[in-house]
Motif scaffolding. Structure first.
Motif, PDB file in Angstrom:
ATOM      1  N   TRP A 143      -7.397  16.068  34.835  1.00 31.49           N
ATOM      2  CA  TRP A 143      -7.738  15.380  33.585  1.00 31.49           C
ATOM      3  C   TRP A 143      -9.362  15.452  33.694  1.00 31.49           C
ATOM      4  CZ3 TRP A 143      -6.642  13.143  28.935  1.00 31.49           C
ATOM      5  CH2 TRP A 143      -5.124  13.292  28.682  1.00 31.49           C
TER       6      TRP A 143
ATOM      7  N   HIS B  17      -3.187  15.322  39.280  1.00 31.54           N
ATOM      8  CA  HIS B  17      -3.044  14.848  37.827  1.00 31.54           C
ATOM      9  C   HIS B  17      -4.488  14.368  37.190  1.00 31.54           C
ATOM     10  CE1 HIS B  17       1.542  14.969  37.060  1.00 31.54           C
ATOM     11  NE2 HIS B  17       0.750  16.263  37.351  1.00 31.54           N
ATOM     12  N   SER B  18      -4.975  13.310  38.089  1.00 26.87           N
ATOM     13  CA  SER B  18      -6.202  12.842  37.588  1.00 26.87           C
ATOM     14  C   SER B  18      -7.483  13.981  37.715  1.00 26.87           C
ATOM     15  CB  SER B  18      -6.588  11.728  38.714  1.00 26.87           C
ATOM     16  OG  SER B  18      -5.754  10.393  38.078  1.00 26.87           O
TER      17      SER B  18
ATOM     18  N   ARG C 297      -0.864   7.601  33.018  1.00 27.41           N
ATOM     19  CA  ARG C 297       0.197   7.451  33.928  1.00 27.41           C
ATOM     20  C   ARG C 297       0.891   6.272  34.069  1.00 27.41           C
ATOM     21  NH1 ARG C 297      -2.278   6.533  40.099  1.00 27.41           N
ATOM     22  NH2 ARG C 297      -3.644   8.328  39.506  1.00 27.41           N
TER      23      ARG C 297
ATOM     24  N   ASN D 256      -0.032  12.411  41.859  1.00 27.86           N
ATOM     25  CA  ASN D 256      -0.937  11.640  40.767  1.00 27.86           C
ATOM     26  C   ASN D 256      -2.647  11.787  40.806  1.00 27.86           C
ATOM     27  OD1 ASN D 256       1.050  10.179  39.637  1.00 27.86           O
ATOM     28  ND2 ASN D 256       1.222   8.608  41.343  1.00 27.86           N
TER      29      ASN D 256
ATOM     30  N   ASN E  93      -6.510   9.368  32.538  1.00 21.97           N
ATOM     31  CA  ASN E  93      -5.388   9.592  33.278  1.00 21.97           C
ATOM     32  C   ASN E  93      -4.709   8.310  33.980  1.00 21.97           C
ATOM     33  OD1 ASN E  93      -2.989  11.100  34.082  1.00 21.97           O
ATOM     34  ND2 ASN E  93      -3.971  10.883  36.074  1.00 21.97           N
TER      35      ASN E  93
ATOM     36  N   THR F 123       1.377  22.219  41.317  1.00 20.53           N
ATOM     37  CA  THR F 123       1.978  21.072  40.777  1.00 20.53           C
ATOM     38  C   THR F 123       2.343  21.248  39.164  1.00 20.53           C
ATOM     39  OG1 THR F 123       0.245  19.915  42.280  1.00 20.53           O
ATOM     40  CG2 THR F 123       1.169  18.724  40.352  1.00 20.53           C
ATOM     41  N   SER F 124       1.358  22.044  38.572  1.00 19.37           N
ATOM     42  CA  SER F 124       1.982  22.419  37.104  1.00 19.37           C
ATOM     43  C   SER F 124       3.251  23.117  37.048  1.00 19.37           C
ATOM     44  CB  SER F 124       1.147  23.276  36.428  1.00 19.37           C
ATOM     45  OG  SER F 124      -0.290  22.969  36.558  1.00 19.37           O
TER      46      SER F 124
ATOM     47  N   ALA G 183      -0.085  20.970  33.305  1.00 19.74           N
ATOM     48  CA  ALA G 183       0.159  20.239  34.606  1.00 19.74           C
ATOM     49  C   ALA G 183       0.761  18.831  34.516  1.00 19.74           C
ATOM     50  CB  ALA G 183      -1.195  19.780  35.138  1.00 19.74           C
ATOM     51  N   THR G 184       0.484  18.247  33.164  1.00 19.39           N
ATOM     52  CA  THR G 184       1.024  17.089  32.990  1.00 19.39           C
ATOM     53  C   THR G 184       1.987  16.574  31.813  1.00 19.39           C
ATOM     54  OG1 THR G 184      -0.593  16.128  31.723  1.00 19.39           O
ATOM     55  CG2 THR G 184      -1.158  15.795  34.175  1.00 19.39           C
TER      56      THR G 184
ATOM     57  N   ILE H  22      -4.361  20.411  30.709  1.00 18.82           N
ATOM     58  CA  ILE H  22      -3.754  19.203  30.766  1.00 18.82           C
ATOM     59  C   ILE H  22      -2.382  19.444  30.424  1.00 18.82           C
ATOM     60  CG2 ILE H  22      -3.738  17.022  29.778  1.00 18.82           C
ATOM     61  CD1 ILE H  22      -6.685  17.118  29.607  1.00 18.82           C
TER      62      ILE H  22
ATOM     63  N   GLN I 227       6.515  20.246  39.913  1.00 16.42           N
ATOM     64  CA  GLN I 227       6.073  18.801  40.274  1.00 16.42           C
ATOM     65  C   GLN I 227       6.817  18.193  41.561  1.00 16.42           C
ATOM     66  OE1 GLN I 227       5.073  16.210  36.838  1.00 16.42           O
ATOM     67  NE2 GLN I 227       5.370  14.505  38.079  1.00 16.42           N
TER      68      GLN I 227
END
Lengths: 290, 256
Positions: free
Chosen positions: A193, A189-190, A85, A186, A80, A171-172, A31-32, A28, A175
């Motif tokens: 999570w 990301h979900s 978000r 998005n 997320n 993506t990590s 990535a986010t 997590i 982005q």
């Protein structure tokens, strides 16, 4: 000698749980960019869901595990979508406050839902042993280690070969570039999570027979944090190795150090490693381009 | 009808207004060049088109559809690829994985494999280095990879941001050769460049930007012959000699 090996195996088993929690945590974060201080509590919710399905609703053990993990997947994605978000673009401090708040909220929710007692969780491995020569090992510990190995291998294959896995890593890493190639950032990301929460759920259910299911079992998250730092924050192999090392060191401390040291051993080790190798075992010193 | 039409687009970063009402059109099958000095807002135009930046006012239409403020990943699905400034490749992934990621919105794995082969035939060096991390490529090779990755989405429109930036002259030629070839294959191209010479050479039509506005538009042919463009963007003065930097302030641009 036998005592040493038994302690080694039980330490490794607990370490595997730390490793899985740390793994979700690092996934997590990478990535986010969210440090999820509630990840231990997410694990605790997973354990309670397992308890609900297996004990209360009388699902067969494995079906109960699958049901609980499925719920965790949805739970992670919802966290997320509705909690993290909306914070996009906000400072790191808001994110920390939100995830800390979430950990308190989840603990309170669990004690309202399930009560503050300690619940045992029967597993197919309870009160059974594995004998290797004259070594007697708890089947629960061996099962945890085997399951963790299988899970990590599956995750490795997923990230190495599947398109979604490669997209998650991409993506990590960058982005903006992910947007440019058409990855729905998005949604990815979900899914990350969801994956992190599912892994934490598995960890929680695996930990249940060792530490019982209870509201405060999320404090394991406090061990997963040094595990992640020890491995080099942001390194997935590092999180796994770090978790296992901390589990083993703790159980060795029970055997060889004065009483009470097992609780601080993890942090002592962390301090020493960080003094010698500040980037952690597997970490790379990243240079950020401006 | 034009493939891409943007009308009166305004965009800003915080308090800084980057675009002050941009209107431009890209006809299907054409190469259109967007020229201008540093900071004129060329990159912002591309980012607004591809959905990275949301415009404050104005509209963007792609293939007759209103795409103003649409998420970038959906635009890739509609057939628009953006090769950004600074390339933005996935440095830790291999060359091959970068190409696969370029085709993220597609599901036809056989065609994806043959498209990867096609990219390797455009840029043979990428085939040689397909198992290496993209971050290890040279700047020119990274630019080739960025273009190939964008093509992997099978776009109808490509937005190219400074494809020649930081490349050796020979490589610049090669890249522009590929741009021509793509147009011949039916791909529409909107290219942002500081290398106006090169861009006007391949383009059919051109726009010139200054501080957030379009100040001049014409066919590439006419722009090449426009005295002001010759002097300020192509570096050729009326007499055909190189302009001296020190004298530039003396002459006024005619569109002001």
């Amino acid at each position: 000698m036998n005592e040493f090996f038994q302690q080694l195996i039980s330490g490794t088993a607990v370490g595997c749980v730390y490793a899985l929690v740390a793994l979700g945590f690092v996934l997590i974060y990478k990535a986010t960019d969210v440090v999820n201080f509630a990840h231990g509590e997410v694990m605790m919710i997973g354990a309670f869901l397992g308890l609900t399905f297996i004990d209360t609703l009388h699902f067969p053990y494995w079906l109960g595990v699958i049901a609980a993990v499925a719920c965790m997947t949805v739970f992670g994605a919802l966290l997320n979508r509705f909690l993290l978000r909306p914070l996009a673009g906000q400072g790191i401090l808001s994110v920390i406050v939100v995830t800390l708040g979430l950990s308190i909220l989840l603990r309170a929710f669990a004690s309202v839902m399930w009560g503050p007692e300690t619940f045992p969780l029967e597993t197919p491995f309870s009160r059974k042993v594995v004998r290797i020569a004259d070594l007697v090992l708890s089947q629960e510990h061996v099962a945890i280690i085997v399951l963790t190995v299988l899970l990590v291998a599956a995750l490795y294959a997923f990230f190495r070969y599947s398109r979604l896995g490669i997209a998650m890593q991409a993506t990590s890493e960058n982005q903006l570039a992910a947007y440019y190639v058409g990855i729905p950032v998005n949604r990815v990301h979900s899914m990350i999570w969801a994956l992190g929460a599912a892994i934490a759920g598995i960890a929680g259910i695996m930990l249940a027979p060792i530490s019982f299911v209870q509201v405060n079992m999320g404090y394991v998250g406090l061990k997963a944090f040094p595990a992640a730092v020890l491995g080099g924050f942001g390194s997935i192999p590092g999180a796994i190795v770090g978790g296992i090392i901390i589990g083993v060191v703790e159980s060795m401390a029970v055997l060889y150090l004065p009483e009470g040291f097992n609780n601080v051993a993890a942090y002592l080790l962390l301090l020493i490693v960080l003094m010698v190798r500040p980037q952690g075992l597997f970490g790379v010193q990243t240079k950020r381009r401006v | 009808m034009a493939l891409l039409e943007i009308a009166n687009v305004e965009a800003s970063y915080g308090a800084v207004q980057a675009l002050r009402g941009i209107t431009l059109k890209v006809e299907a099958g054409a190469i259109v060049a967007l020229l201008g000095a540093n900071g004129a807002g060329k990159t912002s135009v591309l980012k607004t088109i591809s959905g990275i930046v949301d415009p404050r006012r104005g509209s963007v239409r792609f293939d007759g559809k209103d795409i103003t403020g649409m998420e970038p990943d959906r635009l890739v699905g509609l057939g628009m690829s953006h090769v950004p400034e600074g390339r933005e490749i996935f440095r830790l992934r291999t060359v091959h994985e970068n190409l696969i990621l370029g085709a993220y919105r597609r599901n036809d794995s056989a065609a994806i494999a043959s498209d990867i082969e096609r990219m390797y035939s455009y840029f043979p060096i990428l085939r040689e280095r397909q198992r290496q991390r993209a971050g290890l490529l040279s700047g020119g090779q990274q630019q080739m990879l960025a273009i190939s990755r964008a093509l992997m989405a099978r776009p109808r429109l490509i937005l190219l941001d400074e494809p020649s930036l930081g490349l050796a002259p020979l490589l610049v030629k090669e890249i522009f050769g590929i741009i021509r070839r793509l147009r011949d294959e039916g791909i529409t191209i909107l290219v942002v460049e500081q290398n106006a010479n090169m861009a006007l050479d391949v383009a059919d039509y051109g726009y010139i930007m200054e501080v957030g506005r379009i100040v001049l538009e014409d066919s590439a042919e006419a722009l090449r012959n426009n005295p002001t463009v010759r002097e300020f963007y192509l570096g050729i003065s009326q007499e055909g000699t190189e302009t001296q930097a020190g004298q530039r302030w003396k002459r006024k641009k005619q569109w002001r």
